[in-house]
Design a protein around this motif. Structure first.
Motif, PDB file in Angstrom:
ATOM      1  N   UNK A 176      11.531 -18.281  21.312  1.00  0.00           N
ATOM      2  CA  UNK A 176      12.857 -17.938  20.800  1.00  0.00           C
ATOM      3  C   UNK A 176      13.973 -18.450  21.719  1.00  0.00           C
ATOM      4  N   UNK A 177      13.703 -18.456  22.994  1.00  0.00           N
ATOM      5  CA  UNK A 177      14.709 -18.949  23.945  1.00  0.00           C
ATOM      6  C   UNK A 177      15.095 -20.385  23.624  1.00  0.00           C
ATOM      7  N   UNK A 178      14.090 -21.244  23.420  1.00  0.00           N
ATOM      8  CA  UNK A 178      14.360 -22.652  23.107  1.00  0.00           C
ATOM      9  C   UNK A 178      14.911 -22.796  21.694  1.00  0.00           C
ATOM     10  N   UNK A 179      14.355 -22.041  20.742  1.00  0.00           N
ATOM     11  CA  UNK A 179      14.830 -22.122  19.359  1.00  0.00           C
ATOM     12  C   UNK A 179      16.307 -21.768  19.273  1.00  0.00           C
ATOM     13  N   UNK A 180      16.729 -20.731  19.980  1.00  0.00           N
ATOM     14  CA  UNK A 180      18.140 -20.325  19.963  1.00  0.00           C
ATOM     15  C   UNK A 180      19.032 -21.394  20.585  1.00  0.00           C
ATOM     16  N   UNK A 181      18.553 -22.021  21.651  1.00  0.00           N
ATOM     17  CA  UNK A 181      19.348 -23.076  22.285  1.00  0.00           C
ATOM     18  C   UNK A 181      19.596 -24.246  21.332  1.00  0.00           C
ATOM     19  N   UNK A 182      18.590 -24.559  20.522  1.00  0.00           N
ATOM     20  CA  UNK A 182      18.705 -25.705  19.611  1.00  0.00           C
ATOM     21  C   UNK A 182      19.384 -25.312  18.305  1.00  0.00           C
ATOM     22  N   UNK A 183      19.319 -24.036  17.943  1.00  0.00           N
ATOM     23  CA  UNK A 183      19.917 -23.580  16.694  1.00  0.00           C
ATOM     24  C   UNK A 183      18.935 -23.526  15.543  1.00  0.00           C
ATOM     25  N   UNK A 184      17.683 -23.182  15.843  1.00  0.00           N
ATOM     26  CA  UNK A 184      16.635 -23.090  14.819  1.00  0.00           C
ATOM     27  C   UNK A 184      16.313 -21.620  14.575  1.00  0.00           C
ATOM     28  N   UNK A 185      16.330 -21.230  13.301  1.00  0.00           N
ATOM     29  CA  UNK A 185      16.176 -19.824  12.938  1.00  0.00           C
ATOM     30  C   UNK A 185      14.905 -19.620  12.126  1.00  0.00           C
ATOM     31  N   UNK A 186      13.867 -19.086  12.763  1.00  0.00           N
ATOM     32  CA  UNK A 186      12.599 -18.846  12.077  1.00  0.00           C
ATOM     33  C   UNK A 186      12.574 -17.504  11.360  1.00  0.00           C
ATOM     34  N   UNK A 187      13.676 -16.762  11.385  1.00  0.00           N
ATOM     35  CA  UNK A 187      13.707 -15.492  10.656  1.00  0.00           C
ATOM     36  C   UNK A 187      14.050 -15.696   9.190  1.00  0.00           C
ATOM     37  N   UNK A 188      14.573 -16.858   8.829  1.00  0.00           N
ATOM     38  CA  UNK A 188      14.884 -17.159   7.430  1.00  0.00           C
ATOM     39  C   UNK A 188      13.631 -17.646   6.718  1.00  0.00           C
ATOM     40  N   UNK A 189      13.632 -17.560   5.376  1.00  0.00           N
ATOM     41  CA  UNK A 189      12.546 -18.143   4.609  1.00  0.00           C
ATOM     42  C   UNK A 189      12.863 -19.616   4.367  1.00  0.00           C
ATOM     43  N   UNK A 190      11.888 -20.480   4.500  1.00  0.00           N
ATOM     44  CA  UNK A 190      12.115 -21.927   4.429  1.00  0.00           C
ATOM     45  C   UNK A 190      10.911 -22.597   3.781  1.00  0.00           C
ATOM     46  N   UNK A 191      11.051 -23.890   3.466  1.00  0.00           N
ATOM     47  CA  UNK A 191       9.941 -24.621   2.858  1.00  0.00           C
ATOM     48  C   UNK A 191       9.343 -25.607   3.866  1.00  0.00           C
ATOM     49  N   UNK A 192       8.327 -26.347   3.433  1.00  0.00           N
ATOM     50  CA  UNK A 192       7.612 -27.254   4.324  1.00  0.00           C
ATOM     51  C   UNK A 192       8.511 -28.375   4.844  1.00  0.00           C
ATOM     52  N   UNK A 193       9.425 -28.854   4.006  1.00  0.00           N
ATOM     53  CA  UNK A 193      10.288 -29.962   4.411  1.00  0.00           C
ATOM     54  C   UNK A 193      11.232 -29.573   5.547  1.00  0.00           C
ATOM     55  N   UNK A 194      11.483 -28.271   5.688  1.00  0.00           N
ATOM     56  CA  UNK A 194      12.382 -27.822   6.750  1.00  0.00           C
ATOM     57  C   UNK A 194      11.827 -28.169   8.132  1.00  0.00           C
ATOM     58  N   UNK A 195      10.496 -28.224   8.230  1.00  0.00           N
ATOM     59  CA  UNK A 195       9.888 -28.623   9.496  1.00  0.00           C
ATOM     60  C   UNK A 195      10.405 -29.991   9.947  1.00  0.00           C
ATOM     61  N   UNK A 196      10.538 -30.921   8.994  1.00  0.00           N
ATOM     62  CA  UNK A 196      10.985 -32.274   9.339  1.00  0.00           C
ATOM     63  C   UNK A 196      12.402 -32.226   9.894  1.00  0.00           C
ATOM     64  N   UNK A 197      13.281 -31.515   9.232  1.00  0.00           N
ATOM     65  CA  UNK A 197      14.679 -31.435   9.679  1.00  0.00           C
ATOM     66  C   UNK A 197      14.787 -30.755  11.038  1.00  0.00           C
TER      67      UNK A 197
END
Length: 452
Positions: A176-197
């Motif tokens: 979470x520390x790194x995800x927050x620094x980059x601005x990636x939110x894994x608490x939302x629901x997302x699809x497979x293509x979101x991994x690429x972005x």
């Protein structure tokens, strides 16, 4: 991997299973009959007598990381102190090569008395008659939820042939520390293509970082089996040996996998290979250079222990926009069972009863095999503050989804080997998605022809 090598591996697997069927053993004592009842086959096991009190040596094999090894060895030591006439020989390793070794041991009749079982292989082991009917032992089942046992380890037989080691499911463990620094939110629901972005965002942030730590053993079920469950609402292969995935769908799935590696969303497959399924041993995971690791809830504690300088969380799982089914399910991380040919069933059952029902074992094991399978053990862990919060959170996240388990033909050793080879060929860049899809269809059809 060249096609010739893949076919060779497939034929070897088929041969091994044929040997197992011929030499190993017996059919399960209770198998579903055509009319929905149960039929009894030759070779029915005898109900074990009480432990003899004589000197007995049992072999117990399992896989896992250091924390699991140490906790399990401590349980063995505690059990031996209470039962000095019973000695447990511990055989432990990582998962790499574990199931292949079991196939060889079953074929030669040299399997250990007690062994850990990969969840997807449980139905296959049951069908091949290598599991002891635990319902005919002295094991106390009163601490287990009855419905949980029906769904985990009975394989439709009405008897317990394997015991779940915990409550678990697939998981995404997020730095979470790194995800927050980059601005990636894994608490939302997302699809497979979101991994690429997200992967592109990570590369822009730091070219030495990756979104996903993915080893083949965990990544194939995550990106292939789950994708199929969402696409079709069915497993890749039915029990009646019919396919639900088309060649075009395999191509679409493998194209996603190719894009993950081409866009450096996942660390290079060649880099990850030496670590097997032990992502916590990857120096880049220890250094905090991955945003997340994909695997199972049982991996949460060891992954987080590898780097205690960052904050972790359990992330939501990807679901395609037009999914027929959520695809994700909470069941159990592994089973433990007894070998059908064990010479000491009473003593082996005595150890398993201690392993699952004693207070001391619950204290020693904690959550090394995910959240414990009994309420008693869970309460003990909570009282000790030993119920790893991240493990519990990852189980809670997995329980949000209403998927189903595809254990059976889809998770058999032969089909798994075919899918693993395809994943490797695509992730290493040795095959284009369409080429890998065509080969998978050919090999799956060969498998169905052989087993009809």
């Amino acid at each position: 991997m060249k096609k010739r090598q893949v076919v060779s591996l497939f034929l070897s697997a088929v041969l091994a299973v044929s040997v197992l069927a011929g030499c190993g053993g017996k059919e399960p004592e209770n198998t579903p009959a055509a009319d929905g009842g149960a039929e009894t086959t030759e070779g029915t096991q005898e109900t074990p007598q009480e432990p003899s009190g004589e000197e007995v040596t049992l072999r117990f094999s399992w896989w896992g990381g250091d924390a699991r090894h140490e906790a399990t060895l401590a349980v063995i030591e505690a059990f031996e102190k209470e039962h000095p006439n019973i000695h447990i020989e511990a055989e432990y390793s990582s998962y790499d090569g574990y199931s292949e070794k079991k196939t060889t041991e079953f074929a030669s009749g040299t399997a250990p008395d007690i062994f850990q079982i990969e969840t997807g292989l449980g139905p296959e082991y049951y069908k091949n008659g290598v599991l002891y009917n635990l319902s005919e032992t002295s094991i106390d089942w009163s601490n287990f939820d009855e419905n949980f046992l029906v769904q985990n380890g009975q394989f439709g037989s009405g008897s317990q042939y394997a015991i779940p080691t915990g409550q678990a499911g697939s998981a995404i463990i997020v730095n979470k520390t790194l995800a927050d620094e980059i601005g990636i939110d894994f608490t939302q629901q997302y699809d497979w293509d979101q991994f690429i972005e997200w992967g592109k965002m990570v590369q822009e942030y730091d070219p030495e970082c990756y979104l996903i730590s993915a080893n083949t053993s965990y990544a194939m079920p995550f990106f292939v089996r789950a994708w199929c469950r969402q696409k079709n609402g069915k497993p890749i292969m039915n029990e009646d040996l019919t396919l639900n995935m088309t060649e075009e769908q395999f191509t679409e799935c493998f194209t996603l996998i190719k894009e993950l590696y081409d866009n450096k969303v996942c660390a290079p497959a060649s880099y990850k290979a030496p670590f097997g399924d032990q992502d916590q041993e990857d120096p880049n995971w220890i250094a905090g250079k991955y945003v997340c690791a994909i695997g199972y809830t049982s991996s949460a504690d060891v992954l987080s222990a590898a780097n205690d300088t960052v904050e972790y969380m359990a992330g939501n799982m990807p679901v395609m926009a037009d999914a027929v089914n959520d695809g994700w399910v909470n069941d159990c991380p592994q089973y433990i069972g007894m070998y059908a040919k064990t010479q000491h069933p009473a003593e082996a059952a005595l150890f398993l009863d201690y392993f699952y029902n004693s207070d001391e074992a619950a204290k020693l094991l904690g959550t090394v095999r995910s959240v414990p399978p009994t309420e008693k053990a869970r309460n003990i862990c909570e009282e000790m503050d030993a119920l790893n919060p991240l493990t519990k959170q990852s189980v809670d996240v997995s329980m949000q989804y209403n998927g189903f388990s595809d254990s059976g033909r889809t998770t058999s050793s032969e089909v798994t080997a075919i899918l693993i080879d395809a994943y490797d060929n695509v992730s290493y860049g040795q095959m284009e998605p369409a080429e890998a899809a065509a080969e998978v269809m050919e090999l799956l059809n060969d498998y169905m022809d052989v087993n009809r």
